[in-house]
Design an enzyme around this catalytic site. Sequence first.
Site, PDB file in Angstrom:
ATOM      1  N   SER A  47       0.818  -1.209   0.000  1.00 19.23           N
ATOM      2  CA  SER A  47       0.000   0.000   0.000  1.00 19.23           C
ATOM      3  C   SER A  47       0.857   1.268   0.000  1.00 19.23           C
ATOM      4  O   SER A  47       1.701   1.419  -0.872  1.00 19.23           O
ATOM      5  CB  SER A  47      -0.946  -0.067   1.200  1.00 19.23           C
ATOM      6  N   HIS A  51      -7.754  -5.564  -0.532  1.00 21.88           N
ATOM      7  CA  HIS A  51      -6.525  -4.856  -0.182  1.00 21.88           C
ATOM      8  C   HIS A  51      -5.934  -5.456   1.098  1.00 21.88           C
ATOM      9  O   HIS A  51      -6.511  -5.295   2.181  1.00 21.88           O
ATOM     10  CB  HIS A  51      -6.921  -3.387   0.054  1.00 21.88           C
TER      11      HIS A  51
HETATM   12  C1  GTR Z   1      -5.410   4.505   1.625  1.00 17.68           C
HETATM   13  C2  GTR Z   1      -4.779   5.355   0.565  1.00 17.68           C
HETATM   14  C3  GTR Z   1      -4.013   4.494  -0.380  1.00 17.68           C
HETATM   15  C4  GTR Z   1      -3.135   3.485   0.326  1.00 17.68           C
HETATM   16  C5  GTR Z   1      -3.735   2.954   1.621  1.00 17.68           C
HETATM   17  C6  GTR Z   1      -2.749   2.307   2.595  1.00 17.68           C
HETATM   18  O1  GTR Z   1      -6.206   5.214   2.493  1.00 17.68           O
HETATM   19  O2  GTR Z   1      -5.797   6.053  -0.101  1.00 17.68           O
HETATM   20  O3  GTR Z   1      -3.262   5.309  -1.255  1.00 17.68           O
HETATM   21  O4  GTR Z   1      -1.891   3.996   0.563  1.00 17.68           O
HETATM   22  O5  GTR Z   1      -4.363   3.919   2.345  1.00 17.68           O
HETATM   23  O6  GTR Z   1      -1.589   2.649   2.671  1.00 17.68           O
HETATM   24  O7  GTR Z   1      -3.216   1.457   3.352  1.00 17.68           O
END
Ligand code: GTR
Length: 413
Positions: free
Chosen positions: A252, A393
Amino acid sequence: FLLGGVLYAQPTVRVNNEKTTVESLPDLLTLKHGEPVNSPEVWERLKRPELLHLFKNEVYGMVPDGDPIPSSIEVIEESDAAFNNKAHRIQFALDFKKGHRNLRVHILLYLPKDVFNPPVFLGYNFYGNHTVVHDDNVLVSDSWVRNNETLDVYNHKANQKSRGKRSYRWPVDKILQEGFGIATVYYGDIDPDRNDFTDGIHPFFYKEGQDEPGLNEWGSLTAWAWGLSRILDCLKGYEATADSKYILFGHSRLGKTVLWASALDQRFDMVIANNSGCGGAALFRRKNGETIQLINNRFPHWFSKSFKKYNDKEAMLPLDQHMLIALNAPRPVYIASAIKDKWADPEGEYLSAYYASPVYELYNKRGLSDRNFPDVNKPIHQTIGYHVRSGKHDVTAYDWKQFMIFAKGHLND
Ligand code: GTR
């Protein structure tokens, strides 16, 4: 166009089903004055510096010039009885000092006992080294931490209760069994992830009277990337890992970080960016899921201030993220997506890796050769590797399985 015998589709990107816009991606194999990039030599001497300059000035921001910050490194805890006597555990304190400022970074390293200078996965974690494993000896960081109920973090302080709570994302036992070492650091030790430039590493670099980075100076992503290089200095200075190969790994926002870190520092041998999305692998021009405007508004401290001028102006960017991936050439790079992680734009992550491939071809390495998005759970393991797995995710056992296969297959590239 044809390159090294492989046919690449024209670099155009289609987005958003109905209101499809088609915009050209800036060309990787043309110098700014129009000459072609037709050899590794021209790439390295001219195009690579040109792109690094753009990413530093327009996107992530640069590390300010100046004398190196005085630092010291010390082993503060070690044991050869970790993981039921199968592994060494070493914990380093890396301290930065300037005037009355002191920043302590804890590095946690596990090494399999029977391998000398093993390949090492190196990655930041989100909530502290002690969350990564069930091991009561892991030191708890004093740095600011984001509150999180499921991890029992309140008042921005890490504590004993979150020990091992992120171990599902870190199959350390398995990684060691497969003959790899693993090093991890809490990213907030380098710079707490909040819109505050009075903490973390940034103030160590301020000139007299300065209290925040300048227009094209570093945000947090560059700070974290810089930190990875300092951690690498430390591991390379340690006998048991001095000649190890280093595989950077990040998920991420930390996936964004590792792509940038290894673009900047070619001592990293390989890089794996998981679900890295906007500002990571995904192409900005697709504007699918998270966009420049959205990310700059929610996380104003991640990129340089100069990046804000591209809010909702993707077409104005002189670069796109296929160029970030290409900056890793000819080293192996693995991009991983999750099909339900729409926010990170899985197809944009794939296309970016696909359009980075011509640079790998310059070196006679195989990137991705099919413009079509691959099937779910069908990994590709060329010098550019890619998978889109089922699910959301996250970092899963499936991801790590692929990362280890990929790393083993490319250690001697
Ligand atoms: C989210 C963000 C992403 C990603 C994610 C993370 O809120 O929008 O770009 O980086 O966090 O790091 O878990």
